[in-house]
Design an enzyme around this catalytic site. Structure first.
Site, PDB file in Angstrom:
ATOM      1  N   CYS A  62       0.807  -1.233   0.000  1.00 45.77           N
ATOM      2  CA  CYS A  62       0.000   0.000   0.000  1.00 45.77           C
ATOM      3  C   CYS A  62       0.840   1.282   0.000  1.00 45.77           C
ATOM      4  CB  CYS A  62      -0.970   0.027   1.165  1.00 45.77           C
ATOM      5  SG  CYS A  62      -1.249  -1.532   1.992  1.00 45.77           S
ATOM      6  N   ARG A  79       6.756 -11.354   5.473  1.00 48.31           N
ATOM      7  CA  ARG A  79       6.238 -11.165   6.832  1.00 48.31           C
ATOM      8  C   ARG A  79       6.888 -12.179   7.744  1.00 48.31           C
ATOM      9  NH1 ARG A  79      -0.145 -10.032   5.401  1.00 48.31           N
ATOM     10  NH2 ARG A  79       0.304  -8.288   4.008  1.00 48.31           N
ATOM     11  N   GLN A 117       1.237 -10.986  -3.296  1.00 48.27           N
ATOM     12  CA  GLN A 117      -0.175 -10.614  -3.252  1.00 48.27           C
ATOM     13  C   GLN A 117      -0.638 -10.152  -4.625  1.00 48.27           C
ATOM     14  OE1 GLN A 117       0.187  -7.571  -0.102  1.00 48.27           O
ATOM     15  NE2 GLN A 117      -1.272  -8.828   1.024  1.00 48.27           N
ATOM     16  N   ASP A 166      -2.445  -7.575  -5.425  1.00 48.56           N
ATOM     17  CA  ASP A 166      -2.833  -6.465  -4.569  1.00 48.56           C
ATOM     18  C   ASP A 166      -3.301  -5.281  -5.403  1.00 48.56           C
ATOM     19  OD1 ASP A 166      -3.142  -5.289  -2.150  1.00 48.56           O
ATOM     20  OD2 ASP A 166      -1.004  -4.984  -1.737  1.00 48.56           O
ATOM     21  N   HIS A 183      -5.101  -1.240  -5.101  1.00 49.13           N
ATOM     22  CA  HIS A 183      -5.579  -0.117  -4.306  1.00 49.13           C
ATOM     23  C   HIS A 183      -6.377   0.792  -5.215  1.00 49.13           C
ATOM     24  CE1 HIS A 183      -2.271  -1.722  -1.888  1.00 49.13           C
ATOM     25  NE2 HIS A 183      -3.144  -1.517  -0.929  1.00 49.13           N
ATOM     26  N   LYS A 197     -14.770  -3.622   6.475  1.00 49.16           N
ATOM     27  CA  LYS A 197     -14.216  -4.598   5.539  1.00 49.16           C
ATOM     28  C   LYS A 197     -15.254  -5.654   5.198  1.00 49.16           C
ATOM     29  CE  LYS A 197     -11.687  -8.085   7.228  1.00 49.16           C
ATOM     30  NZ  LYS A 197     -10.590  -8.780   7.892  1.00 49.16           N
ATOM     31  N   HIS A 233      -8.466  -1.089  -0.201  1.00 53.49           N
ATOM     32  CA  HIS A 233      -7.467  -2.149  -0.416  1.00 53.49           C
ATOM     33  C   HIS A 233      -8.227  -3.391  -0.843  1.00 53.49           C
ATOM     34  CE1 HIS A 233      -4.477  -0.306   2.505  1.00 53.49           C
ATOM     35  NE2 HIS A 233      -5.599   0.199   2.945  1.00 53.49           N
TER      36      HIS A 233
HETATM   37 ZN   LIG Z   1      -3.168  -2.367   0.924  1.00 52.33          ZN
END
Ligand SMILES: [Zn+2]
Ligand SMILES: [Zn+2]
Length: 662
Positions: A357, A386, A404, A406, A408, A489, A535
């Protein structure tokens, strides 16, 4: 006897004062514990005027936990009967079962479990009542002097830790006695309770395995022996659970990953860091390619960002404040030294990224943004690292490095409702394309104690998510107060082929990061305004989704994902050239086809192809060759003969194109 007035399951009742819940619920054997004024209590608890009593079924989450914890007690009692000099640790219920930690004279072996199980069956048959007894610290220490671990728990004043809380941590210190037929205690254990009324309320149980475990989870403490078991409201449910475990074991992606040569975790690289082999690479690339195409169609723009960054970025994003434990420790770079070796200029701290992000926010901020560019949808296959505890790592579904899918999305407040709605539809349809189609949704709402942003924004976003979720006609579960502090979420929970639920995609509204990064756009009226940020990870991570699909399909991927889509197996060597030519044509047509030209006999080749779970076995013998045809053999053993070559190619291409299973 005087009467008291109480409420039972919503109804007012007047009962004699010595009546206990066990009498009140005597007609319903499924009720094994109760709530009194909202607190979980034994059915033997005394009642008082005005009490509100609610019967709890053995099949409910509370009922199951009490069943399993009570079974753990019976196991501990049995262990001490069979192995007298065994000291007790703790024995909490866990998902689908329970464990108890012991300090035995000798390490348990599998035969011991059988012995312990039969001692347990005797205790259950006797119907020993669980009796709660309040004690004091001094009395308990005296009574349990031979149980050093229990004494240690008694001494803990603060929170004892989640698992030890089943023993101590209630308002009172209590011991549970198991009463034999004559009403005298035959065994006792320090416990907060509650318990089943008696041991005969344990309908079905099984001991599963032993493991080593440090006392209270710390390697500074002695190593104990843990026995895991499971308990269920009926023998049928126990059998179904054991079958599910066996099926899950067969499908375990770690095992299939090796058998199908998809990926591995070389010791030399380190825990939780996978390498993908060529076959796994094909599956992964097919997954990614399709995702990429669909995202492009939906108006996403692809970006890239590096794997490491200066600490300052994660200070701005807040990750170093609240996520540092989940990050790899920093590297110090660009340090400068004097001739004598002392530091001339301090270095910079760099971190591996745990999330993408902050990078995307910098791309957003790289220049001024106008309302005309919104919604701006930035997508990255972003690899993150992680630092997961080694105990929670699980193949590629829980790893330390993963990629990911991912995205945004930056949009105006007005666009948020429409964006969330189309986003959820997109997400669900894409998951369906990969073969998952049994979903429910979970909506996590504001925790009133801990949140950033305006109430009105939260309400609007939560309402938008709720509306988007409702429009899908799927079951919607509320996770009241379960949202992260920065926004509400929705998560998509998917059921796999054997009914297990996996959390897949999440759609997370974020009121915090646009503030922290001071993101802006110029609105129609020329004012500077803050965008809403969403996200969204659809697979979660590619690796995890790979693992889920491997287990869902049990390694028998649909042709569009299968590493090898077709394998040529000649009935005898004489037909190898003919079939080799067919396979060549297939490859030309874009099919991942191979010829098994090994010295193995045909039956062995068929078996190998079955082991490799290849969707199409393309077989050719004399008749096929004469007719310019081939035969198909599928994974389930079914066969289709005399297919002209062109038709065979067309059929394989069709199922690949349509992403259907064969
Ligand atoms: Zn994010
Ligand atoms: Zn207990």
């Amino acid at each position: 006897m005087s009467q008291i007035s109480i409420t039972v399951d919503g109804k007012q009742l007047s009962v004699e004062a010595d009546q206990r819940p066990t009498h009140i619920f005597a007609d319903n054997k499924e009720i094994v514990v109760c709530k009194i004024n909202g607190q979980l209590k034994d059915l033997w608890t005394d009642l008082a005027q005005g009490d509100v009593v609610e019967g709890i079924l053995i099949s409910s989450p509370d009922g199951l936990a009490v069943l399993r914890h009570s079974t753990a007690h019976v196991m501990a009692q049995a262990v001490q009967e069979v192995y007298a000099n065994t000291r007790l640790g703790i024995g909490p219920p866990i998902k689908d079962g329970f464990y108890y930690d012991f300090d035995p004279e000798n390490t348990f072996n599998p035969d011991d479990l059988t012995k312990i199980e039969s001692a347990m069956r005797k205790i259950i048959k006797e119907g020993q009542r669980f009796r709660r007894r309040v004690t004091t610290e001094a009395e308990a220490l005296k009574e349990l002097a031979h149980e050093p671990y229990k004494c240690e728990l008694i001494g803990i004043k603060g929170p004892a830790g989640e698992e030890a809380s089943v023993e101590v941590g209630g308002a009172e210190l209590t011991i549970y006695d198991n009463l034999g037929r004559d009403g005298n205690p035959v065994w006792s254990d320090l416990c907060r309770g509650p318990h089943l009324p008696s041991t005969k309320h344990i309908p079905a149980f099984k001991l599963m395995r032993t493991a080593a475990a440090y006392w209270r989870g710390s390697e500074k403490n002695p190593m104990l022996q843990r026995i895991y078991g499971t308990a269920w409201p009926s023998q049928d449910e126990l059998n179904a659970y054991l079958e599910l475990l066996a099926e899950a074991e067969k499908r375990d992606h770690r095992r299939l990953g090796t058998e199908l040569d998809l990926f591995s975790f070389p010791e030399e690289i380190g825990s939780g860091l996978a390498v993908f082999h060529p076959k796994g690479g094909i599956v992964r690339r097919a997954m990614e390619d399709y995702s990429r195409i669909r995202h492009e169609e939906e108006g996403y723009e692809f970006v890239y960002s590096p794997h490491i960054t200066k600490a300052a970025l994660f200070e701005t994003s807040g990750h170093l404040q609240w996520y540092a434990d989940g990050m790899y420790p920093p590297m110090i770079l660009d340090e400068e030294y004097n001739a004598d070796g002392t530091v001339k200029r301090a270095g910079q701290q760099y971190y591996m990224k745990p999330m993408n992000c902050p990078f995307h926010n910098l791309i957003y901020k790289s220049r001024g943004r106008s309302y005309r560019e919104l919604p701006l949808r930035l997508f990255e296959f972003g690899t993150v690292y992680r630092y997961e505890k080694s105990g929670v790592l699980h193949g590629i579904t829980r790893a330390r490095g993963f990629t990911q899918d991912d995205a945004h999305i930056y949009c105006t407040k007005e666009q948020m409702v429409g964006e969330l709605d189309s986003l959820l539809t997109f997400v669900l349809n894409l998951l369906r394309d990969y073969g998952l189609n049994d979903f429910y949704l979970e909506l996590s709402t504001k925790n009133d104690e801990k949140f950033v942003g305006e109430d009105s924004d939260w309400e609007e976003a939560t309402e938008a998510l709720r509306k988007a979720a409702t429009a899908q006609n799927l079951e919607l579960v509320l996770d009241e107060g379960g949202a992260a502090f920065y926004g509400p979420k929705i998560s998509v929970q998917a059921k796999d082929a054997i009914g297990r639920t996996w959390q897949m995609s999440t759609i997370q509204v974020d009121f915090q990061l646009p503030q922290r990064f001071e993101l802006e756009f110029s609105a129609t009226d020329g004012t500077r305004q803050r965008p809403v940020m969403i996200h969204r990870a659809l697979f979660g991570s590619i690796e995890r989704f790979f693992g889920v699909l491997t287990e869902h399909y049990s390694g028998a991927f649909p042709p569009w994902l299968a590493p090898v889509q077709a394998i040529g197996i000649p009935v005898a060597d004489t037909f190898a050239d003919y079939l080799g030519d067919v396979i060549k044509q297939m490859r030309k047509a874009g099919i991942r086809a191979e010829l098994d030209a090994s010295d193995d006999r045909m039956q062995k080749k068929v078996r190998n192809a079955q082991m490799q779970k290849i969707p199409f076995m393309v077989i050719a013998g004399e008749e096929d060759q004469k007719a310019g045809a081939v035969s198909f053999r599928y994974r389930d053993g079914e066969q289709k003969n005399g297919i002209p070559i062109a038709d065979a190619i067309a059929e394989i291409k069709k199922v690949v194109q349509e992403r259907t299973q064969v």
